[in-house]
Write an enzyme that holds these catalytic residues in place. Structure first.
Site, PDB file in Angstrom:
ATOM      1  N   ALA A  69       0.843  -1.198   0.000  1.00  0.00           N
ATOM      2  CA  ALA A  69       0.000   0.000   0.000  1.00  0.00           C
ATOM      3  C   ALA A  69       0.870   1.237   0.000  1.00  0.00           C
ATOM      4  O   ALA A  69       2.041   1.177   0.400  1.00  0.00           O
ATOM      5  CB  ALA A  69      -0.898   0.011   1.243  1.00  0.00           C
ATOM      6  N   TYR A  88      -4.910   9.707   2.291  1.00  0.00           N
ATOM      7  CA  TYR A  88      -4.602   8.284   2.484  1.00  0.00           C
ATOM      8  C   TYR A  88      -5.894   7.505   2.786  1.00  0.00           C
ATOM      9  O   TYR A  88      -6.181   6.497   2.132  1.00  0.00           O
ATOM     10  CB  TYR A  88      -3.593   8.143   3.627  1.00  0.00           C
ATOM     11  CG  TYR A  88      -3.425   6.739   4.155  1.00  0.00           C
ATOM     12  CD1 TYR A  88      -2.742   5.773   3.423  1.00  0.00           C
ATOM     13  CD2 TYR A  88      -3.948   6.378   5.402  1.00  0.00           C
ATOM     14  CE1 TYR A  88      -2.585   4.476   3.925  1.00  0.00           C
ATOM     15  CE2 TYR A  88      -3.790   5.098   5.907  1.00  0.00           C
ATOM     16  CZ  TYR A  88      -3.111   4.149   5.158  1.00  0.00           C
ATOM     17  OH  TYR A  88      -2.961   2.877   5.659  1.00  0.00           O
ATOM     18  N   LYS A 131      -7.720   4.625   0.478  1.00  0.00           N
ATOM     19  CA  LYS A 131      -7.903   3.263   0.998  1.00  0.00           C
ATOM     20  C   LYS A 131      -9.390   2.888   0.950  1.00  0.00           C
ATOM     21  O   LYS A 131      -9.745   1.756   0.610  1.00  0.00           O
ATOM     22  CB  LYS A 131      -7.374   3.146   2.431  1.00  0.00           C
ATOM     23  CG  LYS A 131      -5.863   3.238   2.571  1.00  0.00           C
ATOM     24  CD  LYS A 131      -5.099   2.066   1.983  1.00  0.00           C
ATOM     25  CE  LYS A 131      -5.188   0.813   2.820  1.00  0.00           C
ATOM     26  NZ  LYS A 131      -4.319  -0.272   2.278  1.00  0.00           N
TER      27      LYS A 131
HETATM   28  N1  LIG Z   1       1.323   1.069   9.253  1.00  0.00           N
HETATM   29  C1  LIG Z   1       0.183   1.360   9.860  1.00  0.00           C
HETATM   30  O1  LIG Z   1       0.163   1.987  10.928  1.00  0.00           O
HETATM   31  C2  LIG Z   1      -1.121   0.908   9.274  1.00  0.00           C
HETATM   32  C3  LIG Z   1      -2.307   1.267   9.935  1.00  0.00           C
HETATM   33  C4  LIG Z   1      -3.512   0.852   9.384  1.00  0.00           C
HETATM   34  C5  LIG Z   1      -3.547   0.091   8.225  1.00  0.00           C
HETATM   35  N2  LIG Z   1      -2.373  -0.220   7.607  1.00  0.00           N
HETATM   36  C6  LIG Z   1      -2.436  -1.016   6.371  1.00  0.00           C
HETATM   37  O2  LIG Z   1      -1.783  -2.244   6.604  1.00  0.00           O
HETATM   38  C7  LIG Z   1      -1.180  -2.712   5.386  1.00  0.00           C
HETATM   39  C8  LIG Z   1       0.259  -3.064   5.655  1.00  0.00           C
HETATM   40  O3  LIG Z   1       0.911  -1.906   6.122  1.00  0.00           O
HETATM   41  P1  LIG Z   1       2.437  -1.889   6.583  1.00  0.00           P
HETATM   42  O4  LIG Z   1       2.487  -1.214   7.901  1.00  0.00           O
HETATM   43  O5  LIG Z   1       3.036  -3.236   6.390  1.00  0.00           O
HETATM   44  O6  LIG Z   1       2.991  -0.867   5.500  1.00  0.00           O
HETATM   45  P2  LIG Z   1       4.483  -0.606   5.022  1.00  0.00           P
HETATM   46  O7  LIG Z   1       5.439  -1.129   6.031  1.00  0.00           O
HETATM   47  O8  LIG Z   1       4.544   0.816   4.619  1.00  0.00           O
HETATM   48  O9  LIG Z   1       4.579  -1.538   3.745  1.00  0.00           O
HETATM   49  C9  LIG Z   1       3.890  -1.241   2.583  1.00  0.00           C
HETATM   50  C10 LIG Z   1       4.608  -1.918   1.442  1.00  0.00           C
HETATM   51  O10 LIG Z   1       3.939  -1.546   0.237  1.00  0.00           O
HETATM   52  C11 LIG Z   1       4.923  -1.383  -0.725  1.00  0.00           C
HETATM   53  N3  LIG Z   1       4.521  -0.504  -1.806  1.00  0.00           N
HETATM   54  C12 LIG Z   1       4.344   0.831  -1.780  1.00  0.00           C
HETATM   55  N4  LIG Z   1       4.080   1.287  -3.019  1.00  0.00           N
HETATM   56  C13 LIG Z   1       4.115   0.205  -3.831  1.00  0.00           C
HETATM   57  C14 LIG Z   1       3.962   0.027  -5.217  1.00  0.00           C
HETATM   58  N5  LIG Z   1       3.744   1.061  -6.037  1.00  0.00           N
HETATM   59  N6  LIG Z   1       4.038  -1.226  -5.715  1.00  0.00           N
HETATM   60  C15 LIG Z   1       4.295  -2.281  -4.909  1.00  0.00           C
HETATM   61  N7  LIG Z   1       4.482  -2.175  -3.607  1.00  0.00           N
HETATM   62  C16 LIG Z   1       4.393  -0.935  -3.058  1.00  0.00           C
HETATM   63  C17 LIG Z   1       6.121  -0.775  -0.016  1.00  0.00           C
HETATM   64  O11 LIG Z   1       7.260  -1.069  -0.780  1.00  0.00           O
HETATM   65  P3  LIG Z   1       8.705  -0.465  -0.455  1.00  0.00           P
HETATM   66  O12 LIG Z   1       9.174  -1.234   0.757  1.00  0.00           O
HETATM   67  O13 LIG Z   1       9.463  -0.763  -1.684  1.00  0.00           O
HETATM   68  O14 LIG Z   1       8.489   0.987  -0.193  1.00  0.00           O
HETATM   69  C18 LIG Z   1       6.068  -1.484   1.321  1.00  0.00           C
HETATM   70  O15 LIG Z   1       6.917  -2.613   1.341  1.00  0.00           O
HETATM   71  C19 LIG Z   1      -1.393  -1.601   4.368  1.00  0.00           C
HETATM   72  O16 LIG Z   1      -2.514  -1.920   3.599  1.00  0.00           O
HETATM   73  C20 LIG Z   1      -1.702  -0.383   5.210  1.00  0.00           C
HETATM   74  O17 LIG Z   1      -2.515   0.534   4.517  1.00  0.00           O
HETATM   75  C21 LIG Z   1      -1.158   0.156   8.100  1.00  0.00           C
END
Ligand SMILES: NC(=O)c1ccc[n+]([C@@H]2O[C@H](COP(=O)([O-])OP(=O)(O)OC[C@H]3O[C@@H](n4cnc5c(N)ncnc54)[C@H](OP(=O)(O)O)[C@@H]3O)[C@@H](O)[C@H]2O)c1
Length: 291
Positions: A67, A132, A136
């Site tokens: 994401a 954001y 989503k």
């Molecule tokens: N983090 C939070 O606090 C939070 C809260 C609520 C919901 N969420 C949701 O939970 C899910 C997992 O989040 P997370 O914390 O694991 O997020 P994260 O650590 O930011 O990981 C997101 C991944 O998506 C990849 N990404 C971004 N743009 C991309 C693209 N154009 N093509 C392919 N991959 C891409 C990034 O790649 P790179 O590593 O190469 O940048 C990263 O590895 C997401 O859906 C997020 O919206 C997260």
């Protein structure tokens, strides 16, 4: 089952990888996991998505952990955030449907405006207050429209882990560098350890009903149990690792950011717990596992 996990370098993707590659993972039914990052499957590029699926055998389940998650930057990069969080999901849903596969998609508590004084249920009205959250939500809606069956949306919140950038890691760094920190005390939520969410996803995909039956597409909320403000969360982190850093409470108004944040996004988790027989850990117990 052949299972594709996107976002392999992100917090959740790496947490799933960690579990399936440990002894724990050995006890799971035989699944073939394929982990991809943006190098293999770039969600900002329609052709990359088409090419990836054209050049690989069909999957049974796709877990989308990728994401655009830079909440503040999204205010300026609206188009890119919308492409990755919305349009790519629409495209992905079409492909998954065509492959007669299942899709597990991760969404966010930021689809809510945070003005409720009760924990949010899956059926509560959404009203995102930043780009954001809007992108989503658009992704969720597109997915539900294209895949009325066989998809699952899991909304989570305040994710932290040993990987990448997150609040816990930032506090650990700043707490060692500074004597005192000002942290927002009027935003409430439920911190979620990515490993807990990863375990839940793996439990779901190994659930016989889930594997064998066609289901209607559903939204589920999953976060660790309990609620806390960022300020109190920072204090708990420092207490756990014995960092002597004073934490002063400040208001959101005193800490302006490009993106507005919802005030209170605590979510009700009973639906996912009931349907998949889960016992959801409290955020404090899970935070302790990190250290
Ligand atoms: N983090 C939070 O606090 C939070 C809260 C609520 C919901 N969420 C949701 O939970 C899910 C997992 O989040 P997370 O914390 O694991 O997020 P994260 O650590 O930011 O990981 C997101 C991944 O998506 C990849 N990404 C971004 N743009 C991309 C693209 N154009 N093509 C392919 N991959 C891409 C990034 O790649 P790179 O590593 O190469 O940048 C990263 O590895 C997401 O859906 C997020 O919206 C997260």
């Amino acid at each position: 089952m052949r299972i594709l996990v996107t976002g392999k370098n992100g917090q959740l993707g790496r947490s799933i990888y960690k579990i399936v590659n440990t002894t724990n993972g050995d006890s799971l039914p035989p699944n073939e996991f394929i982990f991809v990052g943006r190098e293999e499957l770039d969600l900002s590029n329609n052709n990359s998505i088409i090419n990836y699926f054209d050049n690989h055998n069909k999957f049974d389940i796709i877990i989308n952990c990728a994401a655009y998650t830079a909440v503040d930057k999204a205010e300026k990069e609206q188009e890119l955030a919308n492409q990755v969080n919305h349009l790519a999901i629409k495209q992905l849903a079409g492909i998954v449907k065509e492959q007669k596969a299942k899709l597990i998609h991760i969404s966010t508590d930021y689809v809510f405006d945070g003005e409720s004084n009760k924990p949010y249920k899956e059926t509560d009205e959404t009203n995102p207050i930043n780009v954001y959250g809007k992108t989503k939500l658009a992704g969720e809606k597109a997915l539900q429209e294209i895949m009325p069956t066989n998809a699952m949306i899991i909304r989570t919140s305040w994710v932290y882990s040993e990987y990448g950038n997150n609040f816990v890691k930032t506090m650990l760094r700043l707490g060692k560098e500074r004597d005192e920190l000002n942290i927002v005390s009027d935003q409430i939520g439920s911190p979620t350890y990515a490993t807990d969410l990863a375990e839940v996803i793996l439990k779901i995909i190994n659930n016989t009903n889930y594997r064998n039956k066609k289901q209607s597409t559903e939204i589920y909320h999953y976060s660790n149990e309990g609620e806390i403000s960022w300020h109190d969360f920072a204090k708990e982190i420092f207490e756990l690792v014995d960092i002597q850093c004073r934490v002063n409470p400040i208001t959101t108004g005193e800490y302006p950011t490009p993106a507005q944040r919802p005030k209170n996004t605590v979510m009700q988790n009973d639906k996912i717990a009931r349907i998949f027989g889960l016992k959801i850990a409290n955020w404090k117990a899970s935070l302790g596992l990190l250290f």
